[in-house]
Design an enzyme around this catalytic site. Structure first.
Site, PDB file in Angstrom:
ATOM      1  N   HIS A 211     -77.935   9.317  21.864  1.00 61.86           N
ATOM      2  CA  HIS A 211     -77.103   8.018  21.972  1.00 61.86           C
ATOM      3  C   HIS A 211     -77.357   6.846  20.975  1.00 61.86           C
ATOM      4  O   HIS A 211     -76.753   6.034  20.910  1.00 61.86           O
ATOM      5  CB  HIS A 211     -77.321   7.761  23.602  1.00 61.86           C
ATOM      6  CG  HIS A 211     -76.403   8.749  24.363  1.00 61.86           C
ATOM      7  ND1 HIS A 211     -76.795   9.684  24.881  1.00 61.86           N
ATOM      8  CD2 HIS A 211     -75.444   8.355  24.835  1.00 61.86           C
ATOM      9  CE1 HIS A 211     -75.941  10.050  25.568  1.00 61.86           C
ATOM     10  NE2 HIS A 211     -74.942   9.377  25.611  1.00 61.86           N
ATOM     11  N   TYR A 383     -75.560  18.147  16.852  1.00 58.36           N
ATOM     12  CA  TYR A 383     -76.371  17.773  17.873  1.00 58.36           C
ATOM     13  C   TYR A 383     -76.083  17.946  19.244  1.00 58.36           C
ATOM     14  O   TYR A 383     -76.514  17.600  20.219  1.00 58.36           O
ATOM     15  CB  TYR A 383     -76.667  16.385  17.523  1.00 58.36           C
ATOM     16  CG  TYR A 383     -78.265  16.202  17.445  1.00 58.36           C
ATOM     17  CD1 TYR A 383     -79.281  16.528  18.353  1.00 58.36           C
ATOM     18  CD2 TYR A 383     -78.759  15.191  16.378  1.00 58.36           C
ATOM     19  CE1 TYR A 383     -80.592  16.437  18.381  1.00 58.36           C
ATOM     20  CE2 TYR A 383     -80.069  14.956  16.318  1.00 58.36           C
ATOM     21  CZ  TYR A 383     -81.112  15.576  17.376  1.00 58.36           C
ATOM     22  OH  TYR A 383     -82.419  15.432  17.091  1.00 58.36           O
ATOM     23  N   HIS A 386     -75.328  21.142  24.574  1.00 62.24           N
ATOM     24  CA  HIS A 386     -75.091  21.000  26.003  1.00 62.24           C
ATOM     25  C   HIS A 386     -75.441  22.221  26.745  1.00 62.24           C
ATOM     26  O   HIS A 386     -75.596  22.601  27.907  1.00 62.24           O
ATOM     27  CB  HIS A 386     -73.585  20.726  26.236  1.00 62.24           C
ATOM     28  CG  HIS A 386     -73.310  19.393  25.726  1.00 62.24           C
ATOM     29  ND1 HIS A 386     -71.984  18.834  24.941  1.00 62.24           N
ATOM     30  CD2 HIS A 386     -73.774  18.100  25.923  1.00 62.24           C
ATOM     31  CE1 HIS A 386     -71.876  17.717  25.099  1.00 62.24           C
ATOM     32  NE2 HIS A 386     -73.066  17.285  25.648  1.00 62.24           N
TER      33      HIS A 386
HETATM   34  C1  HEM Z   1     -76.430  16.516  31.516  1.00 65.16           C
HETATM   35  C2  HEM Z   1     -76.757  16.252  30.272  1.00 65.16           C
HETATM   36  C3  HEM Z   1     -75.456  15.759  29.434  1.00 65.16           C
HETATM   37  C4  HEM Z   1     -74.255  15.449  29.828  1.00 65.16           C
HETATM   38  C5  HEM Z   1     -73.948  14.917  31.048  1.00 65.16           C
HETATM   39  C6  HEM Z   1     -73.451  14.916  28.740  1.00 65.16           C
HETATM   40  C7  HEM Z   1     -72.302  14.620  28.476  1.00 65.16           C
HETATM   41  C8  HEM Z   1     -71.542  14.000  27.267  1.00 65.16           C
HETATM   42  C9  HEM Z   1     -70.369  13.419  27.421  1.00 65.16           C
HETATM   43  C10 HEM Z   1     -69.664  12.900  28.735  1.00 65.16           C
HETATM   44  C11 HEM Z   1     -70.048  13.155  25.844  1.00 65.16           C
HETATM   45  C12 HEM Z   1     -68.757  12.642  25.545  1.00 65.16           C
HETATM   46  C13 HEM Z   1     -69.078  10.835  25.442  1.00 65.16           C
HETATM   47  C14 HEM Z   1     -68.260  10.490  24.733  1.00 65.16           C
HETATM   48  O1  HEM Z   1     -67.308  10.811  23.672  1.00 65.16           O
HETATM   49  O2  HEM Z   1     -67.882   9.141  25.230  1.00 65.16           O
HETATM   50  C15 HEM Z   1     -71.171  13.736  25.305  1.00 65.16           C
HETATM   51  C16 HEM Z   1     -70.935  13.850  23.745  1.00 65.16           C
HETATM   52  C17 HEM Z   1     -72.086  14.306  23.190  1.00 65.16           C
HETATM   53  N1  HEM Z   1     -73.189  14.817  23.670  1.00 65.16           N
HETATM   54 FE1  HEM Z   1     -73.726  15.139  25.596  1.00 65.16          FE
HETATM   55  N2  HEM Z   1     -74.509  15.274  27.396  1.00 65.16           N
HETATM   56  C18 HEM Z   1     -75.549  15.536  28.078  1.00 65.16           C
HETATM   57  C19 HEM Z   1     -76.527  16.056  27.374  1.00 65.16           C
HETATM   58  C20 HEM Z   1     -76.575  16.254  25.887  1.00 65.16           C
HETATM   59  C21 HEM Z   1     -77.690  16.403  25.241  1.00 65.16           C
HETATM   60  C22 HEM Z   1     -79.108  17.261  25.836  1.00 65.16           C
HETATM   61  C23 HEM Z   1     -77.497  16.436  23.658  1.00 65.16           C
HETATM   62  C24 HEM Z   1     -78.218  16.710  22.658  1.00 65.16           C
HETATM   63  C25 HEM Z   1     -79.448  16.245  22.396  1.00 65.16           C
HETATM   64  C26 HEM Z   1     -76.189  16.025  24.021  1.00 65.16           C
HETATM   65  C27 HEM Z   1     -75.409  15.833  22.751  1.00 65.16           C
HETATM   66  C28 HEM Z   1     -74.185  15.036  22.616  1.00 65.16           C
HETATM   67  C29 HEM Z   1     -73.484  14.512  21.384  1.00 65.16           C
HETATM   68  C30 HEM Z   1     -73.958  14.842  19.968  1.00 65.16           C
HETATM   69  C31 HEM Z   1     -72.408  13.889  21.669  1.00 65.16           C
HETATM   70  C32 HEM Z   1     -71.251  13.329  20.930  1.00 65.16           C
HETATM   71  C33 HEM Z   1     -71.429  11.958  21.139  1.00 65.16           C
HETATM   72  C34 HEM Z   1     -70.669  10.982  20.250  1.00 65.16           C
HETATM   73  O3  HEM Z   1     -70.049  11.704  19.332  1.00 65.16           O
HETATM   74  O4  HEM Z   1     -70.406   9.921  20.706  1.00 65.16           O
HETATM   75  N3  HEM Z   1     -75.495  15.547  25.275  1.00 65.16           N
HETATM   76  N4  HEM Z   1     -72.145  14.508  25.960  1.00 65.16           N
END
Ligand code: HEM
Length: 962
Positions: A211, A383, A386
């Protein structure tokens, strides 16, 4: 109210900490001479040899394919290199060469500055955000000016970089439907715990990292609304307006209690926010310290009425505190996070890849640092971890999604639904002070309860993360993954094979090679036909994964495992605030030292434990595995600890409950250092005859040290003397070393002496710290170990002398040969008569003398300071010369008065009682035993003040710390 003893000891603690030797390049502490060798030998013997014959194929492959066909990552060259580096001796030339080579390689994996972007970055100049009159480096809110010559590089709101232009010719319309790809290759089919025992808290931290650097704009996917730096933008904000929303702006440099600015985190599992709260608290802790230490004496106390002056002060403290706090973030990344990724914490190694080091290539050119960075789409896709979301966090996410998308099954939620929710239901109110998470409520001062924050963190450490694997991503995130696949396509991301070639890995020739599981490779082959068509996102997340082995702890797919290191190196090495501007000048001397890790703190070189101990002390007692190894499930870590040959019993493995602050009684702490019962040795040490004898020694030692330590000023006949550091601190040390332990002190006349008095002072004062001062849980482990070793070594010495004195052979022989007896025979004989085993007597002598030496010196230093400050030097001279009981009595009264007035006494209050002190303010412990202290202190004062040539330098304080 702290006891006089505790307050006296404060300066001893500060002293010993300020003397920690630092490596000049990294700023990391160098192990103490007395402990270094044993520690290293022990570690090396446990870790195993650095190189074995079975490693040869990987090295041969490397040499053959480095610039050609690409490296065969199934031969584990990287892991072998990492293991080799971790096991080569510290300071070894070979280790340094390999480290420099590897860091250079990883840094150059990505172009600097990045080549292509998804769209053109802003042209022309952008406004420079530095307020007037700022003479320190600070992090601009929006990530601009990290590279002063390319100020928009990595700035908030600029397009993503593209590392690998694609030449894949498959038309987008021929690619499989994104939902089908998720349902076939990515959707979780069974829950599999992480093979290395990684905890859900590890991924909560990973979540903070991603983030910090990714925030893809929903309006335009090519734009990243986060900066490309690990600048804790999630806490501080990404614009001036956001930063100001969390600041108090009252001159304290502090932020409101328990705030952060990135509202996306409110929709993550509560452990993610709880972990960020620790950093939020750390900002205020650091700001408080910076202003109270006030290193340049430029800060005023609050309130500051002049608004311009208030702003200048608030800015400076805020920015310096942010630099220190982000340095903590960096250290947790490099020490705890990368330490777990490489399996170092699991294997008990304190070695880490340090991407911040100054390094040179073979042609002597410097590997660049601090040049800026722009994150790329490839790393955004790489990265998306999930698959590792734990069962508990999956259940939590399901609850959130049910509320956000009422009545919809997971496979009915569309990307448009998610984007609409992100723009409305996921937007909290503008007042960050009112935000909450995990159902918590804020107290009246705005902060959350420690118990609640600790509860989330403990639970996350306890719950196992899931394994990286094809078919590992929880169904609830289907829409997010579909969005990810579509983003990859909209960005024109490269294929998996193109990415592998880019990072120097051999491209796959078949789907079987990519993932040997037939169910997976056949499903992928059906969807993509040719391995070269395999998309990056899917290819990375469904690839065969690594298994735990030396050098591998994260165990993701092979390609992620290789590329993640380049990302970590580029992100940290490219950040000028973590490299070229990471200096005491910018962070303050205190701040710079505070964010250094201590490799002997029981966390195998981790840093997170320091923050947990500091900000939740009642919930992280010393020795808790939940603090030392928060990123590994305690049950798994316990197994690793015993397989390393360490004692499990050094840690507590159960979930911590609320424990009262403090480290127990003095007796309790002494017991933790000595294995034998303490017996009373006061009589032989402090009988009036013994004290008379010692007092005379103190007089002669003081005289001798004064002559030795005088330094002649340049072009002058004036000599100067550090009265505290060179005399007062060393007098009891010389007496203990020479008079009790039979050690000779190094000096100009005896350069081959056994010990250096300052080194001995330093190790003895660590024991003082441990027993009397230390209430900081993060220091407990290191202080205990260092102290236990010191007590053991020096007690052994005393014990040997005691044993010899009972036979009296050595000294009898020496007397017969007309040589000086080698130790204080009469003292040893008196000690020999004490009832108890020699080990007990020896340890007790150490505790009565060495353990309180720093306290003794501190008290004398206070008295000297008082004498100079109150122009009483002449009175003391007259009282002590010529020597008589009346004059000594006058000086003893003065000593009492000085200690009382310096707030070290609790017997006397002139204001209340209107009488002069008749009793000593000292506690009856060790060298502070009043009958000992007063007699010996008088002799030190006699040696100093009966000279006519010692005066205080004008405008300079007596150096109390030294
Ligand atoms: C329960 C845990 C998690 C939830 C609920 C979650 C949920 C989400 C959601 C809702 C998005 C879309 C965000 C957006 O476009 O506004 C997202 C994007 C993403 N998530 Fe997760 N995530 C979780 C854990 C993780 C973990 C542990 C990682 C890696 C370390 C990760 C990496 C990413 C990445 C790289 C994106 C793209 C972000 C972007 O391009 O702005 N997430 N995730």
């Amino acid at each position: 109210m702290p006891s006089p003893l505790t307050r006296l000891a404060g300066a001893a603690a500060n002293f010993s900490r300020s003397r920690v030797e630092l490596n000049e390049t990294t700023g990391t502490p160098i192990p103490k001479l007395l402990t270094r060798n044993i520690y290293e030998v022990e570690k090396a013997s446990r870790a195993g040899p650095p190189f074995s014959l079975s490693d040869l194929p990987a090295y041969i492959d490397a040499v053959k394919n480095m610039n050609g066909a690409g490296l065969d990552d199934r031969k584990f060259l990287l892991e072998k290199l990492l293991t080799l580096m971790s096991r080569l001796p510290k300071g070894s030339r070979l280790r340094k060469t390999i480290e420099e080579y590897v860091i250079g390689l990883l840094y150059r994996d990505l172009p600097h500055p990045p080549g292509p972007y998804l769209a053109l970055p802003p042209a022309g100049t952008i406004p420079y955000p530095q307020p007037a009159g700022v003479h320190y480096a600070f992090r601009p809110a929006d990530g601009s000016f990290y590279n002063p010559l390319t100020p928009s590089l990595g700035k908030v709101g600029t397009p993503y970089a593209r590392s690998v232009p694609t030449r894949t010719t498959i038309p987008p319309s021929h690619l499989p439907d994104a939902a089908t790809v998720f349902d076939t290759l990515l959707r979780r089919d069974q829950v599999l715990s992480h093979p290395g025992g990684l905890s859900s808290l590890f991924f909560a931290f990973a979540n903070l990292i991603i983030h910090s650097i990714f925030d893809t704009s929903h309006a335009d996917w090519s734009i990243n609304n986060a900066s490309s730096y690990l600048d804790l933008g999630i806490l501080y904000g990404t614009s001036e307006k956001q930063v100001n929303s969390i600041r108090r702006l009252d001159g304290s440099g502090k932020i409101w209690n328990d705030v952060f600015t990135d509202s996306r985190l409110l929709f993550m599992p509560p452990s993610v926010c709880a972990l960020l709260i620790i950093f939020s608290r750390n900002h205020n802790y650091v700001a408080d310290k910076i202003s109270s230490i006030n290193e340049k004496s430029t800060f005023s106390s609050l309130p500051i009425t002049d608004s311009a002056a208030r702003t200048v002060q608030d800015d400076e403290i805020f920015h310096r505190a942010r630099l220190v706090n982000t340095a903590f973030f960096m250290q947790v990344i490099l020490r705890d996070y990368v330490g777990v990724i490489l399996g170092m914490v699991r294997d008990g190694s304190i070695w880490r890849l340090n991407p911040l080091e100054v390094a040179r290539d073979s042609d002597h050119s410097l590997t660049p640092r601090g040049e800026g960075n722009a994150v790329s789409i490839e790393f955004n896709l790489l990265y998306r971890w999930h698959a590792c979301i734990s069962e508990q966090d999956t259940a939590w996410t399901e609850q959130v999604f049910k509320k956000l998308f009422p009545g919809k099954e997971w496979d009915q939620i569309t990307v448009a639904d998610f984007q609409a929710a992100a723009g409305t239901a996921m937007r909290p109110g503008p007042d960050v002070k009112a935000w909450t998470f995990g159902g918590l409520e804020r107290g009246t001062d705005g902060s959350f309860k420690d118990a609640d924050i600790a509860d989330f963190l403990h639970s996350a450490t306890e719950s196992a993360a899931c394994a990286f694997k094809a078919r590992g991503i929880p169904s609830v995130l289907r829409v997010i993954e579909i969005m990810g696949i579509e983003q990859g396509r909209a960005w024109g991301a490269c294929s998996l094979n193109e990415f592998r070639k880019f990072v120097g890995l051999r491209p796959y020739e078949s789907f079987e090679e990519w993932n040997p599981d037939p169910e997976i490779n056949q499903a992928a082959a059906n969807l993509y036909q040719d391995i070269d068509n395999l998309e990056l996102h899917v290819g990375l997340q469904a690839e065969e994964t690594k298994i735990p082995m030396p050098g591998a702890g994260l165990c993701p797919g092979y390609t992620i495992s290789r590329a993640i290191l380049s990302d970590a190196v580029c992100l940290t090495r490219g950040d000028r605030f973590m490299t070229t501007e990471f200096t005491p000048f910018n962070l303050t001397v205190w701040g710079y030292n505070d964010c250094q890790f201590d490799e002997n703190d029981g966390s195998f070189g981790g840093m997170l434990s320091k923050l947990l101990f500091r900000h939740l002390p009642e919930y992280y007692p010393p020795g808790s595995a939940y603090a030392h190894f928060a990123f590994i499930v305690p049950e798994s870590m316990r197994g690793y600890i015993s397989s390393q040959g360490c004692s499990e019993d050094d840690y507590t493995w159960t979930r911590p409950t609320k424990t009262p602050l403090g480290l127990g009684t003095i007796e309790n702490r002494v017991q933790k250092l000595v294995r034998y019962p303490i017996v009373s040795v006061k009589k032989p040490l402090f009988s009036s005859r013994a004290v008379d004898h010692t007092a005379s020694s103190f007089f002669h030692i003081t005289k001798r040290l004064i002559e030795e330590k005088f330094v002649l000023d340049i072009d002058s006949t004036t000599r100067h003397l550090n009265i505290v550091g060179d005399i007062v601190n060393l007098v009891p040390i010389c007496w203990i070393a020479e008079g009790i332990m039979d050690l000779s002190i190094k000096s100009t006349t005896d350069p081959d002496g056994d010990v250096d008095a300052k080194d001995v002072y330093s190790v003895f004062s660590e024991v003082t710290d441990y027993i009397f001062v230390n209430i900081d849980h993060s220091q407990d482990w290191a202080l205990h170990n260092a102290s236990a070793e010191t007590v053991c070594k020096f007690s052994l010495l005393i014990e040997a002398l005691l044993r010899d004195s009972t036979s009296g052979l050595v000294n009898a022989l020496k007397r017969f040969l007309k040589l000086k007896p080698s130790y204080n025979e009469s003292l040893m004989r008196r000690l020999g008569r004490v009832f108890g085993r020699p080990q007990s007597v020896a340890a007790s002598v150490f505790m009565e003398t060495a353990a309180t030496a720093a306290l003794f010196s501190k008290a004398v230093a206070l008295v000297i300071d008082y004498i100079f400050e109150n122009s009483k030097a002449r009175d003391v001279h007259n009282s002590l010369h010529p020597k008589d009981a009346k004059g000594d009595g006058e000086v003893i009264s003065l000593i009492r008065e000085a200690l009382h007035l310096q707030d070290f006494g609790h017997y006397w209050d002139e204001q209340v009682l209107g009488v002069r002190p008749t009793e000593t303010p000292l506690e009856n412990y060790g060298l502070l035993d009043p009958s000992f202290f007063e007699r010996t202190a008088v002799e030190i004062l006699r040696a100093v003040f009966t000279r006519d040539d010692i005066v205080k330098r004008p405008n300079q304080p007596v150096n109390m710390g030294r």
